[in-house]
Enzyme design. Structure first.
Site, PDB file in Angstrom:
ATOM      1  N   GLU A   1     -20.084 -62.808  18.211  1.00 42.97           N
ATOM      2  CA  GLU A   1     -20.221 -64.289  17.765  1.00 42.97           C
ATOM      3  C   GLU A   1     -19.833 -65.414  18.834  1.00 42.97           C
ATOM      4  O   GLU A   1     -18.883 -65.033  19.320  1.00 42.97           O
ATOM      5  CB  GLU A   1     -19.339 -64.132  16.790  1.00 42.97           C
ATOM      6  CG  GLU A   1     -18.634 -66.038  15.769  1.00 42.97           C
ATOM      7  CD  GLU A   1     -18.133 -66.292  14.861  1.00 42.97           C
ATOM      8  OE1 GLU A   1     -17.019 -65.864  15.698  1.00 42.97           O
ATOM      9  OE2 GLU A   1     -18.009 -66.490  14.583  1.00 42.97           O
TER      10      GLU A   1
ATOM     11  N   ARG B   1     -17.164 -74.006  16.435  1.00 43.21           N
ATOM     12  CA  ARG B   1     -16.454 -74.656  14.734  1.00 43.21           C
ATOM     13  C   ARG B   1     -16.009 -76.035  15.281  1.00 43.21           C
ATOM     14  O   ARG B   1     -15.091 -76.376  16.328  1.00 43.21           O
ATOM     15  CB  ARG B   1     -15.204 -73.384  15.227  1.00 43.21           C
ATOM     16  CG  ARG B   1     -14.367 -73.982  12.970  1.00 43.21           C
ATOM     17  CD  ARG B   1     -15.028 -73.612  12.142  1.00 43.21           C
ATOM     18  NE  ARG B   1     -16.180 -71.897  11.957  1.00 43.21           N
ATOM     19  CZ  ARG B   1     -16.526 -70.940  11.796  1.00 43.21           C
ATOM     20  NH1 ARG B   1     -17.543 -71.890  11.553  1.00 43.21           N
ATOM     21  NH2 ARG B   1     -16.567 -69.992  11.658  1.00 43.21           N
TER      22      ARG B   1
ATOM     23  N   SER C   1       4.040 -45.663  12.101  1.00 37.38           N
ATOM     24  CA  SER C   1       3.575 -44.601  11.210  1.00 37.38           C
ATOM     25  C   SER C   1       2.379 -45.005  11.149  1.00 37.38           C
ATOM     26  O   SER C   1       1.300 -44.251  10.390  1.00 37.38           O
ATOM     27  CB  SER C   1       3.987 -45.258   9.307  1.00 37.38           C
ATOM     28  OG  SER C   1       5.746 -44.664   9.396  1.00 37.38           O
TER      29      SER C   1
ATOM     30  N   LYS D   1      13.490 -50.243   0.519  1.00 46.24           N
ATOM     31  CA  LYS D   1      13.982 -48.862  -0.135  1.00 46.24           C
ATOM     32  C   LYS D   1      14.920 -49.443  -1.175  1.00 46.24           C
ATOM     33  O   LYS D   1      14.277 -48.080  -2.250  1.00 46.24           O
ATOM     34  CB  LYS D   1      14.583 -48.144   1.011  1.00 46.24           C
ATOM     35  CG  LYS D   1      13.577 -47.539   2.468  1.00 46.24           C
ATOM     36  CD  LYS D   1      14.623 -46.218   3.319  1.00 46.24           C
ATOM     37  CE  LYS D   1      13.882 -46.226   4.493  1.00 46.24           C
ATOM     38  NZ  LYS D   1      13.811 -45.914   5.371  1.00 46.24           N
TER      39      LYS D   1
ATOM     40  N   ASP E   1      13.361 -39.078   3.930  1.00 44.43           N
ATOM     41  CA  ASP E   1      14.367 -39.096   5.311  1.00 44.43           C
ATOM     42  C   ASP E   1      15.764 -38.041   4.998  1.00 44.43           C
ATOM     43  O   ASP E   1      16.211 -37.489   6.109  1.00 44.43           O
ATOM     44  CB  ASP E   1      15.220 -40.520   5.141  1.00 44.43           C
ATOM     45  CG  ASP E   1      14.305 -41.430   5.680  1.00 44.43           C
ATOM     46  OD1 ASP E   1      13.058 -41.682   6.282  1.00 44.43           O
ATOM     47  OD2 ASP E   1      14.571 -43.090   5.278  1.00 44.43           O
TER      48      ASP E   1
ATOM     49  N   ALA F   1      28.029 -45.355   9.187  1.00 40.07           N
ATOM     50  CA  ALA F   1      27.795 -45.828   8.046  1.00 40.07           C
ATOM     51  C   ALA F   1      26.634 -46.935   7.092  1.00 40.07           C
ATOM     52  O   ALA F   1      27.123 -47.260   6.159  1.00 40.07           O
ATOM     53  CB  ALA F   1      29.235 -46.404   7.446  1.00 40.07           C
TER      54      ALA F   1
ATOM     55  N   ALA G   1      21.407 -45.005   7.103  1.00 45.80           N
ATOM     56  CA  ALA G   1      20.258 -43.728   7.535  1.00 45.80           C
ATOM     57  C   ALA G   1      21.815 -42.204   7.632  1.00 45.80           C
ATOM     58  O   ALA G   1      21.749 -41.354   6.365  1.00 45.80           O
ATOM     59  CB  ALA G   1      20.195 -43.358   9.675  1.00 45.80           C
TER      60      ALA G   1
ATOM     61  N   ASN H   1      32.960 -44.840  11.447  1.00 38.36           N
ATOM     62  CA  ASN H   1      32.069 -45.799  11.687  1.00 38.36           C
ATOM     63  C   ASN H   1      32.880 -47.037  12.337  1.00 38.36           C
ATOM     64  O   ASN H   1      34.311 -46.954  12.477  1.00 38.36           O
ATOM     65  CB  ASN H   1      31.691 -46.293  10.273  1.00 38.36           C
ATOM     66  CG  ASN H   1      31.093 -47.538  10.551  1.00 38.36           C
ATOM     67  OD1 ASN H   1      29.952 -47.128  11.086  1.00 38.36           O
ATOM     68  ND2 ASN H   1      30.735 -48.827   9.546  1.00 38.36           N
TER      69      ASN H   1
ATOM     70  N   MET I   1      20.591 -46.941  21.197  1.00 39.22           N
ATOM     71  CA  MET I   1      18.898 -46.997  21.444  1.00 39.22           C
ATOM     72  C   MET I   1      18.775 -47.974  22.294  1.00 39.22           C
ATOM     73  O   MET I   1      19.433 -49.313  22.574  1.00 39.22           O
ATOM     74  CB  MET I   1      19.295 -47.497  20.036  1.00 39.22           C
ATOM     75  CG  MET I   1      17.455 -48.054  19.202  1.00 39.22           C
ATOM     76  SD  MET I   1      17.572 -47.913  17.543  1.00 39.22           S
ATOM     77  CE  MET I   1      18.281 -49.669  17.700  1.00 39.22           C
TER      78      MET I   1
ATOM     79  N   TYR J   1      15.561 -42.144  17.942  1.00 38.31           N
ATOM     80  CA  TYR J   1      14.149 -41.790  18.915  1.00 38.31           C
ATOM     81  C   TYR J   1      13.569 -42.288  20.003  1.00 38.31           C
ATOM     82  O   TYR J   1      13.146 -41.356  20.611  1.00 38.31           O
ATOM     83  CB  TYR J   1      13.346 -40.868  17.265  1.00 38.31           C
ATOM     84  CG  TYR J   1      12.969 -42.484  16.771  1.00 38.31           C
ATOM     85  CD1 TYR J   1      12.157 -43.640  17.320  1.00 38.31           C
ATOM     86  CD2 TYR J   1      13.528 -42.999  15.335  1.00 38.31           C
ATOM     87  CE1 TYR J   1      11.626 -44.727  16.176  1.00 38.31           C
ATOM     88  CE2 TYR J   1      12.941 -44.009  14.730  1.00 38.31           C
ATOM     89  CZ  TYR J   1      12.553 -44.535  15.263  1.00 38.31           C
ATOM     90  OH  TYR J   1      12.075 -46.046  14.508  1.00 38.31           O
TER      91      TYR J   1
END
Ligand code: NAP
Length: 505
Positions: free
Chosen positions: A38, A69, A238, A292, A331, A360, A363, A382, A421, A445
């Site tokens: 285009e 446009r 995912s 969830k 999980d 706590a 996960a 915790n 992390m 991870y």
């Protein structure tokens, strides 16, 4: 060359600001596999001369759309309207060109093939169906692009495509499903950017993403649809994992990210909209933060697995033909099975073992529930001690503060905090590994090899990484949905490749 209405075209918008740049983009787009280009003339610094326009079309081996446009429709052209229309009328006389004219222009070019378009960058027009029908009057290809409030509204684009094979595109991140599923519903085309940042409207994936991530070339009318609901969702791994798995298993299926606004109501609205359209062939959903709990409430405890109900979270919804739902939580199973497989034991072998769970949050809750279900002795440690106590009371565990050292004699230590992390990769939730500990499991991870994992290796412990858990939960989802063995190695490779590419760890 004319546009082929029987095959949904991947159309690359050319958004360079110079004629030379646009020609270079044109050739790159075709080389990458675009079916059409285009020419967005409004992106040019100035309108091209006749010779320049001829050069843009010369040696072009694919169909071309020509668009200029105006600002009133979200474009960049602010020049003379008469000059714009006269240019487009002339462009329409070229045999290989389809001209895009906005629906509010009364005097359309008489010659050539036409797209009649309408753009709404602020919302979704109320009279969408009527608008689409009006745009197609006279045999033009109707095109509407609108901004949905969420993916439920984006589904309205697919309602339109079922009526007529024009173009109906929901813009922005929430609209992605309309762009990708355009092919399933036989749309005239969908827009694919040459590279990130070179698109012409919000939310256009790149040609490469369409082809390698969203399985564009293998999509057809019977393609089954899956997706992941979350907020945010753009960085979810995912879609890459599940689409690679579907491809490896030669399944006619695609998996999409779905940005659903937070809250129970937007979640229910999306699910209602999905289930009201059985013709979508939507068969499964992964569910992540913050939905969830909403997923459990929507599916209903009676149709969810027992531990998912106990945990209070569903991360996997399966939709049977007819719309009957089932809820699972992969999980906890993913974590427990990663642990048991590293230890070479069955789940029942966890009975009586001493486990320190650090953290706590969500996960930790899933893992503590499963550990207790299989009879492990658990201490929850915790930063916010009250939170640890509440979790411990609910599942019959000990509780305490998260400190540099761990009291007691844990055989297994599981980190469910986010300490260590990315980007805080130098941090570690504990200073030293207790002498009694044989297995250390870090649910983080990213990075794959955390400080905690490195220290555990040095101490001679068996280690379980967050990648093991992450891959396990995706494998379990694949197997629940397809009733087949998942291509685990391929799925793991996708995760590892993504993690090493994005962070270098
Ligand atoms: P969450 O519900 O937000 O819980 C976060 C936990 O980390 C809480 O216990 C929190 O303690 C603790 N925490 C955060 N920052 C801390 C700090 N600076 N110092 C001490 N404690 C801190 O998150 P979640 O969903 O449970 O996720 C937790 C971890 O699990 C993340 O690292 C995530 O990557 C990992 N995870 C992995 C997978 C997988 O498939 N591998 C799946 C899900 C989660 P407070 O209660 O004191 O705030």
């Amino acid at each position: 060359m004319t546009l082929n209405p029987r095959k949904t075209m991947l159309i690359c918008p050319l958004t360079a600001t110079t004629v030379g740049g646009m020609i270079a983009m044109r050739d790159q787009a075709i080389a990458q596999g675009a079916d059409a280009v285009e020419f967005r003339l409004d992106f040019l610094e100035r309108m091209p001369s006749e010779q320049e326009f001829a050069a843009m079309l010369a040696t072009l081996v694919a169909p071309a759309i020509v668009t200029c446009r105006p600002v009133r429709e979200g474009g960049k052209y602010s020049g003379d309207e008469k000059a714009r229309r006269s240019f487009l009328a002339n462009a329409a006389t070229f045999p290989n060109v389809t001209v895009d004219i906005e629906g509010d222009v009364a005097d359309c070019p008489a010659a050539g093939s036409l797209i009649r378009s309408h753009h709404d960058f602020n919302g979704c027009p109320q009279d969408l169906d009527n608008l689409f029908a009006v745009l197609s009057i006279g045999g033009a290809v109707p095109k509407v692009a609108f901004t949905p409030a969420g993916p439920d509204e984006a589904l309205r684009a697919l309602d339109l495509l079922r009526q007529s094979p024009g173009m109906a595109l929901a813009m922005g991140e929430a609209g992605l499903l309309s762009r990708v599923l355009a092919r399933k519903f036989g749309a005239f085309g969908t827009f694919a950017a040459l590279s990130a940042g070179q698109g012409s409207a919000p939310g256009q994936p790149t040609i490469k993403e369409f082809k390698t991530l969203y399985r564009w070339d293998s999509m057809g009318p019977r393609t089954q649809v899956f997706g992941v609901i979350g907020n945010p969702i753009a960085h979810s791994m995912s879609p890459a994992i599940h689409n690679a798995a579907f491809a490896a298993a030669s399944l006619d299926a695609v998996y999409l990210p779905l940005l659903v606004p937070p809250g129970d109501e937007p979640f229910s609205r999306f699910m209602d909209a999905l289930l009201a359209r059985q013709w979508l062939d939507w068969r499964g959903l992964s569910v992540t933060i913050p939905h969830k709990e909403h997923a459990l409430a929507y599916v209903g405890a009676a149709r969810c697995d027992e531990l998912a109900v106990r945990i209070g979270a569903v991360n996997t919804i399966t939709i049977a033909p007819g719309g009957v739902l089932r809820g699972d939580n992969t999980d906890y199973a993913a974590a427990i099975d990663a642990l048991c497989s590293a230890m070479g034991i069955a789940r029942t072998g966890l009975a009586g073992r001493s486990v320190a769970v650090l953290g706590a949050g969500g996960a930790a809750r899933a893992i503590v529930a499963a550990l207790r279900h299989y009879g492990a002795r658990v201490a929850v440690l915790n930063r916010t001690v009250r939170r640890a106590e509440l979790l411990a009371e609910e599942f019959g565990c000990a509780a305490g503060p998260l400190g540099a050292a761990i009291d007691g004699d844990p055989e297994i230590v599981i980190n469910c905090t986010s300490i260590g992390m990315h980007p805080n990769v130098g941090e570690c939730p504990i200073e030293s590994i207790p002498a009694t500990t044989k297995v250390v499991f870090d649910t983080i991870y990213n990075p794959i090899e955390t400080q905690l994992i490195a220290r555990a290796r040095q101490a001679g412990c068996q280690v379980v990484t967050g990648v093991d858990m992450f891959v396990n939960q995706a494998v379990a989802q694949f197997e629940i949905w397809t009733q087949r063995d998942a291509p685990r190695k391929i799925m793991r490779d996708v995760v590892v490749r993504r993690l090493t590419q994005t962070t270098g760890h």
